[in-house]
Each structure stands twice: as structure tokens, then as C-alpha cells.
Design a protein around this motif. Structure first.
Motif: not given
Length: 413
Positions: A274-281, A382-392
Motif C-alpha cells: 500500500k505504501a509502495l503503490g501499484l505503479q512501483a510495486g 485494481s478495482k478499489g483502494e485495497w484491491d492490490i494483490m492476487e494469489q498465485v
């Protein structure tokens, strides 16, 4: 006796009778609350960093999660109220050990969380000296079930080996080629680099080099450029969660991931992403035993937690709930707060809650549970603020954690 006097006495007797009936009904409907007055409180403590660099890693969120567990348990056990204490050790060894010693001397039966390796090792020794319990949640060192193992300690959530295993498995064939490590000059970094390096060399890969940095470092530019120049297939950030976020951001700024090198971040969790952000992470791989959006059960807990904290829980903040519950259930089942009896009951009882299915506690204190690899989503996924990961991937517990070693820990079987 006059009629008015007789009437007064009759009414008084009726009040007494009704009062007894009311108390009896209260005892029947709320037995825990009434019984709770029959003995001294059962004290447990949450010792963690609430204001420093690791505050988001566990911190106040872990205190709130532990309190949720106490409330859901009913607030009392064996007819005694459960008293939850919380303290901030400020990531300072003397402060942490001072609090732990004072708590144990004041009959605190169990301390949860702890975190920082140096404090964790100290509390492990102290718990054994005082014959009380410590359950490590956000502490990582495998030494807690290795050379510092104790019959009074349980390592609950993860450890450096499980994080290392996830980092190694995340990058498949690339992981078997070559690595360069950026390592914090501290026990955590030493342990996680050691664990990954052993897996790399066992698979035929090589460790090209290592650059160590002090705990206080905030600029990784020179270290990252050295790692980039090494042409290693993977740059492993064998450093703490807060350092890894900074280094990953700087690696993104340098465009290092565009050149084909992979960045391994074994220590990061949900709050770091969350702190890193999706663009960098984006596309980084995270190893955790929990993600809030995994199942209906995780979503239900996360919703309750969010209402109190206004953030989603990471695995440390979620798992302390189960640790507290498991401990209290063991007291209830044993009918005693005796340390040896409760620890034995915990180790023979499977762990089943919203984040752990059929978990077990080994003789050396290591909790064996499944771990998971999660991929950080791209911004447009991502579909929302906390929609940031998916299980692989799921890593079965027996594969995720290092086998016990009787040559290192006498408790190991």
C-alpha cells in the motif's frame, strides 16, 4: 405489629426475594460476567512497536485485533476476567525487556507479538526464566525455534525461512541462476540472506555478491547500482520491511526492473505494498499466510477490523487474533493457567480459524501453516483502494518451513 408495619415487612421480603431471583437469572443468562468476579484476572500482554518504524507492521492494529479476540471469547475464562495490556517498546531492547520483566513479575501469563529480533530473543529467555509464555507474531528469526528455542515460546505467523522459500519459489528458473543481495547488517538480514543463499546454491545457482547496509540507511542508490552492475538475475532485498519499500521505490526510479533483472522482496506485506503503490510495486511477489480478500472468512474478519482501524489487516495483525484465541481456548480446555499444561494443550490442538486450516505447533514451537505467494496488481487491474494483490500459489506448510533440527534445538523431534 400494626397493619402498616406488616405491609412494610412483607414488601421488604418481596424485594429481597425478587432480588435473589434477578441475581439467579443474571447468573443463568450471563454466567461469564458473574463468574468473572470469582478470581483474579487472567492477564495477557501485547508488546510491540506502536510508534516507530514497524508501527504499521503490527503496532496498534495488532492490539486492536487481540482485543477483538478477547471480546469474541467472551471477556472471561475459568470464571475470571481477561485483562489485556498493551505497551510500545519503541524498538529499543532495554525498553522492551523492561516492560516484559515487569509484566511477568506482575503475573502476566502470556506476551504476544514482540517483533524486533533482539527484543524477541531477550523475551524468549525471560519467559523461560519466569516460566511464563511468549507467542511471537511479527518476529521473523528462525533462531527462535533454533538455537534460542524454548518450551515457553511459540513462533506463530511466519519466519525468515518461509519468507526466503517464497522468494525463491516466486521466480522459478531465474531463482536458480544468480543473486546479488542488499542486506541489512542485523540478525534479520543475515538470517534471510543465509536461507535464500542455501536454496540457491543447492539448486546449482550462485550468489555473486552482497552489499550490507546499516539499520539507519535510507538511501540505497549506490548499493542498487552496484547490484545492477553485477548482472545478477535477481536482486534480493534481504532487509527489513521498511527498508525494502524504500529500496524498491528507488529501484523503480532507476528503471532497474525494465532491464530484465528481478527484484525479490521477501519481507514486505500488505501495508508495504500500500505504501509502495501499484505503479512501483506491480508484479512484485509477496509471501504471506493471509490476504484480506482470499475467502469469505478472511473478508468477514477484515471488514470488522476495517471498521475499527480504517485499514485492512496484514498477516501479523490478522494472525494475532488466532494466537490469542488458541491460547485462551487452551486455558479453558485445561481448566488451568499453568504454563506447562497450557503449552502442551496448544501443541496438541489443531489450529483452525479464518486464516489457518489444520495448522499445528511443533515441539520446537514452530507453527506449521500454509503460506501463499501473492502478485502485486498493476494499476489498471485494481478495482478499489485495497484491491492490490492476487494469489498465485499455495506453499504447503511442510514445504514452507524448515525442518526441525535436533542438533540445534533439543526440543526438536
Amino acid at each position: 405489629m400494626t397493619a402498616s408495619r406488616e405491609t412494610m415487612m412483607r414488601n421488604f421480603a418481596l424485594i429481597l426475594a425478587n432480588g435473589f431471583v434477578a441475581f439467579t437469572l443474571l447468573f443463568m443468562i450471563f454466567p461469564g460476567q458473574v463468574q468473572a468476579q470469582s478470581g483474579p484476572p487472567v492477564k495477557i500482554g501485547v508488546l510491540t512497536d506502536q510508534s516507530g518504524a514497524a508501527a504499521d507492521y503490527s503496532g496498534k492494529g495488532s492490539v486492536i485485533s487481540a482485543r477483538m479476540a478477547v471480546e469474541d471469547f467472551g471477556g472471561s475464562v475459568l470464571g475470571r476476567p481477561i485483562e489485556l495490556l498493551a505497551a510500545d517498546h519503541l524498538s529499543k531492547l532495554d525498553v522492551g525487556l523492561g516492560i516484559a520483566r515487569r509484566w511477568y513479575d506482575d503475573d502476566v501469563h502470556a506476551i504476544f507479538d514482540v517483533g524486533l529480533t533482539s527484543i524477541a530473543i531477550g523475551v524468549q529467555k525471560l519467559a523461560q526464566e519466569k516460566n511464563q509464555t511468549v507467542i511471537f507474531v511479527s518476529s521473523g528469526s528462525t533462531d527462535l525455534t533454533g538455537k534460542y528455542c524454548s518450551p515457553n515460546g511459540i513462533h506463530w505467523t511466519y519466519d525468515t525461512y518461509s519468507q526466503a522459500r517464497g522468494a525463491f519459489l516466486a521466480y522459478k528458473d531465474d531463482a536458480k541462476k544468480s543473486w546479488y543481495f542488499l542486506t541489512v547488517d542485523y540478525a534479520y538480514g543475515t538470517n534471510i540472506q543465509r536461507d535464500i543463499a542455501e536454496m540457491v546454491t543447492a539448486s546449482g545457482g550462485t550468489v555473486i555478491g552482497t552489499t550490507k547496509h546499516p539499520f539507519e540507511t535510507s538511501d540505497f542508490g549506490s548499493d542498487l547500482l552496484t547490484a545492477q552492475a553485477s548482472n545478477a538475475a535477481i536482486i534480493g532485498l534481504a532487509t527489513t520491511t521498511m527498508h525494502a519499500v524504500t529500496a524498491a521505490k528507488q529501484a523503480q526510479d532507476f528503471g532497474m526492473r525494465d532491464g530484465g533483472q528481478r527484484i525479490a522482496t521477501p519481507s514486505i506485506t500488505l501495508h508495504d505494498v500500500k505504501a509502495l503503490g501499484l505503479q512501483a510495486g506491480q508484479n512484485l511477489i509477496v509471501t504471506e499466510p493471509f490476504y484480506w480478500d482470499q475467502t469469505d472468512a478472511t473478508r468477514t474478519f477484515a471488514k470488522r477490523y476495517f471498521e475499527k482501524v480504517h485499514k485492512m489487516p496484514n498477516s501479523n495483525q490478522a494472525s494475532i487474533y488466532g494466537a490469542v484465541m488458541h491460547y485462551l481456548k487452551a486455558i479453558q480446555a485445561e481448566g488451568s493457567t499453568d504454563t506447562g499444561k497450557v503449552m502442551a494443550r496448544m501443541k496438541t490442538t489443531p489450529i483452525n480459524d479464518f486464516m489457518t486450516q489444520d495448522g499445528t505447533i511443533r515441539s520446537d514451537g514452530r507453527v506449521i501453516r500454509d503460506m501463499y505467494l501473492f502478485r502485486v496488481k498493476k494499476p489498471d487491474e485494481s478495482k478499489g483502494e485495497w484491491d492490490i494483490m492476487e494469489q498465485v500459489r499455495r506453499i504447503p506448510g511442510k514445504e514452507a518451513f524448515k525442518a526441525p533440527d535436533a542438533a540445534v534445538c533439543a526440543l526438536a523431534q
